[in-house]
Design a protein around this motif. Structure first.
Motif, mmCIF file in Angstrom:
data_model
loop_
_atom_site.group_PDB
_atom_site.id
_atom_site.type_symbol
_atom_site.label_atom_id
_atom_site.label_comp_id
_atom_site.label_asym_id
_atom_site.label_seq_id
_atom_site.Cartn_x
_atom_site.Cartn_y
_atom_site.Cartn_z
ATOM 1 N N ASP A 58 41.145 38.563 35.390
ATOM 2 C CA ASP A 58 40.078 38.718 34.237
ATOM 3 C C ASP A 58 40.177 37.765 33.216
ATOM 4 O O ASP A 58 41.496 37.355 32.924
ATOM 5 C CB ASP A 58 39.724 39.913 34.134
ATOM 6 N N ASP A 96 32.419 44.102 34.808
ATOM 7 C CA ASP A 96 33.345 42.830 35.228
ATOM 8 C C ASP A 96 32.620 42.089 36.219
ATOM 9 O O ASP A 96 32.869 40.820 36.243
ATOM 10 C CB ASP A 96 34.451 43.371 35.558
ATOM 11 N N GLU A 97 32.336 42.594 37.229
ATOM 12 C CA GLU A 97 31.825 42.035 38.360
ATOM 13 C C GLU A 97 30.095 42.196 38.620
ATOM 14 O O GLU A 97 29.629 43.432 38.852
ATOM 15 C CB GLU A 97 32.204 42.489 39.719
ATOM 16 N N GLY A 110 44.078 46.158 34.812
ATOM 17 C CA GLY A 110 44.363 44.788 34.854
ATOM 18 C C GLY A 110 45.893 44.500 34.885
ATOM 19 O O GLY A 110 46.740 45.208 34.669
ATOM 20 N N VAL A 168 39.863 47.771 33.113
ATOM 21 C CA VAL A 168 38.657 46.993 33.614
ATOM 22 C C VAL A 168 37.578 47.543 34.198
ATOM 23 O O VAL A 168 37.840 48.376 35.306
ATOM 24 C CB VAL A 168 39.293 46.058 34.342
#
Length: 612
Positions: free
Chosen positions: A180, A489-490, A478, A484
């Motif tokens: 990330d 994040d996605e 992370g 995370v």
């Protein structure tokens, strides 16, 4: 002649009857007088209030309630307790099976709490090139060594030499693709500027634990080798003891149950006693978390750690808030109104509580006994001396004893009985049977600990519409140990699955599911097991596979028992815990916990759909 004077204060009528008799010509006055109270209030509230009218009336009330009655019984003034106590000396992490050859680990309750021994997870890297290790820990441990090195009185600085020899390398292209933004920026900043703690540990500590000499590079001057060795020893002591990590061997975390299982043993006299926890979800470990397991001996009886314990104390009466006063004319604190207990005819616990508080509240005494934590204690005898000098021997209750006079049974542990098992995994499910009396377990549990924010969170839930179970990875750790959020994040772009600019309805084979939703597919195990397990699967979508990234689901294949994901779901977290133990030592470990979930959910997965 009859008179009926009325008293308004008591709400009653006093009838005075005077009988007049005559003997001869001169009549006699009163020869017999009788007072008859006649209550005119059916509730009898005025009489219960016990208002003071005169001292004689008060004494009569005390006589009526039996306060002046004496009993030929003495109060306890001294008690001598004898027992046999043994500490837990061996621990086996995992679900031990009957007949299984095991080598339990030694355990000292004074050194570590049992929660840390059972729950601890690996934190440091398993090798110098561990792909899943923490980059922040590697960089900060290298910086700590530089600080220790600069604190030594050296002839010259060796900072640049250690950085050049053991520098933290930059991420490769494959690693950079999986990082990330925060992890990538931190790694680029530290690469080539600090030593790698993983490389330092591999250069100075062998696989068998022996201390290696200083390598040839960087070159250390002869007068400075002692100071550098002192800095290396201090760094190794900090690096290897900062976290409480498990020893090589079996793991107490059961992946097929998402719970801990362990056994602990103590030798009590000639008895080899084993305490087993088959379904410990983490958090607080107490006496009710374990059961007596007679089928798996750990050999703790050979440690010869049991000892006799004797205590001579003065019994103290048991009191509680709102206890009824012992004397009739004594004010109570009125903190608890036992008359308001909503006890019905079949409410046995509350009826027993009311009976204890009202009738037998002053018949109990407490005897303080100091015991070491992490011990199993068996009572041998209890001798009570009263105010008349009479000594009474009270024996502990033993099952099957014919003479049950002057016996007691207060502490007991449930005994585990294994059902017939079809395989080794299902044999780890234990069912308690008859308890064993006269066995007190003082668990080496924690009173309070500091819990860090979870580094990993996995929510297990049922999806009835999709006929699947899901493992939702909400938070993963992370590479620089930050949280995370996978939901943010996605973000998968679903526009590729839509029909480009067409006004006609479009056919979609399957709807899109968030990438952090990992399906758990039911699978029937082969004979002779035949149980239903939830196996981690993968969902092929336009943006790629739904794969696990966190430490809870990633790794070895997951074959979760179907009953471990109920309708209310389950929440599994992974985070740090810190506490202080006996002697003021600090214990820091990484642990897993399992809690009740948030109910059912919906992934929105649909097949064969027509969309406008």
């Amino acid at each position: 002649m009859v008179t009926r004077p009325t008293t308004a204060a008591t709400g009653a009528t006093l009838a005075a009857t005077v009988v007049v008799a005559s003997s001869g010509p001169q009549p006699s006055i009163t020869s017999w007088v009788r007072l008859e109270p006649r209550c005119r209030d059916a509730a009898m509230r005025e009489g219960i209030h016990a208002r003071v009218f005169d001292p004689l009336w008060l004494l009569a009330r005390q006589w009526q309630v039996g306060e002046f009655e004496g009993e030929d019984a003495g109060s306890p003034v001294q008690a001598r307790w004898r027992g046999l106590s043994a500490p837990l000396t061996r621990v086996w992490p995992g679900a031990a099976q009957p007949g299984q050859p095991i080598r339990p680990q030694p355990y000292d309750p004074a050194a570590l709490p049992l929660e840390a021994v059972v729950e601890r997870r690996p934190v440091r890297a398993s090798g110098p090139f561990d792909a899943g290790s923490s980059i922040r820990l590697a960089a900060e441990s290298g910086l700590h060594f530089l600080r220790l090195l600069e604190a030594q009185p050296l002839s010259r600085s060796y900072r640049a030499g250690f950085i050049a020899q053991h520098a933290l390398e930059a991420p490769t292209a494959a690693e950079r693709a999986t990082l990330d933004d925060e992890s990538r920026d931190y790694w680029d900043l530290m690469a080539g500027r600090v030593p790698d703690g993983r490389l330092l540990a591999a250069a100075w500590r062998a696989a068998d634990g022996t201390r290696l000499p200083l390598p040839a590079e960087p070159a250390i001057a002869g007068p400075d080798r002692a100071e550098v060795n002192a800095a290396v020893d201090a760094w190794l002591a900090t690096y290897e003891t900062l976290f409480c990590e498990p020893a090589p061997g079996p793991d107490a975390w059961q992946r097929e149950r998402l719970e801990y299982a362990f056994s602990a043993g103590a030798g009590l006299g000639a008895a080899d006693l084993t305490l087993t926890a088959a379904e410990y979800d983490g958090g607080r470990l107490d006496w009710h978390s374990v059961d007596l397991d007679p089928a798996v001996p750990l050999g703790a009886v050979f440690d010869q750690a049991a000892g006799e314990v004797a205590r001579t104390v003065m019994p103290a009466p048991v009191s509680f808030r709102g206890a009824p006063a012992r004397r009739f004319w004594e004010f109570e604190d009125a903190r608890i109104d036992h008359g308001l207990l909503p006890a019905g005819p079949g409410d046995l616990p509350q009826l027993l509580l009311a009976d204890f508080a009202g009738s037998h509240g002053n018949d109990w005494y407490v005897i303080p006994v100091d015991l070491a934590v992490g011990t199993l204690t068996q009572t041998r005898s209890l001798v009570v001396a009263d105010t008349f000098g009479v000594q009474t021997l009270i024996r502990p209750h033993e099952p099957g004893t014919a003479d049950q006079a002057n016996v007691f049974s207060m502490f007991a542990l449930a005994t585990l009985q294994r059902p017939p098992a079809r395989d080794s995994m299902s044999a780890a499910i234990y069912r308690p049977s008859a308890p064993r009396a006269n066995l007190f377990y003082l668990a080496p549990g924690l009173l309070r600990s500091l819990d860090g924010n979870p580094r990993d969170e996995v929510l297990l839930l049922r999806d009835e519409l999709a006929n699947l179970a899901w493992a939702v990875e909400k938070v993963v750790q992370g590479r620089v140990e930050q949280r995370v959020e996978r939901a943010t994040d996605e973000r998968r772009d679903a526009s590729a699955a839509d029909s480009p600019g067409a006004a006609l309805p479009s056919y979609r084979l399957a709807t899109e599911v968030p990438p952090h939703w990992i399906p758990l597919v039911p699978q029937r195990q082969a004979a002779p097991d035949g149980s239903l397990r939830l196996v981690r699967g993968r969902l092929q979508q336009t943006g790629g596979l739904n794969a696990a990234r966190g430490a809870i689901l990633a790794g070895a294949p997951l074959r979760l028992h179907d009953e471990e994901v109920p309708r209310e779901g389950a929440l599994v977290t992974r985070g740090y815990q810190c506490t202080r133990w006996i002697g003021g030592s600090t214990v820091l470990w990484l642990a897993l916990r399992k809690r009740v979930g948030r109910g059912e959910g919906s992934s929105g997965l649909r097949y064969d759909g027509i969309e406008p």
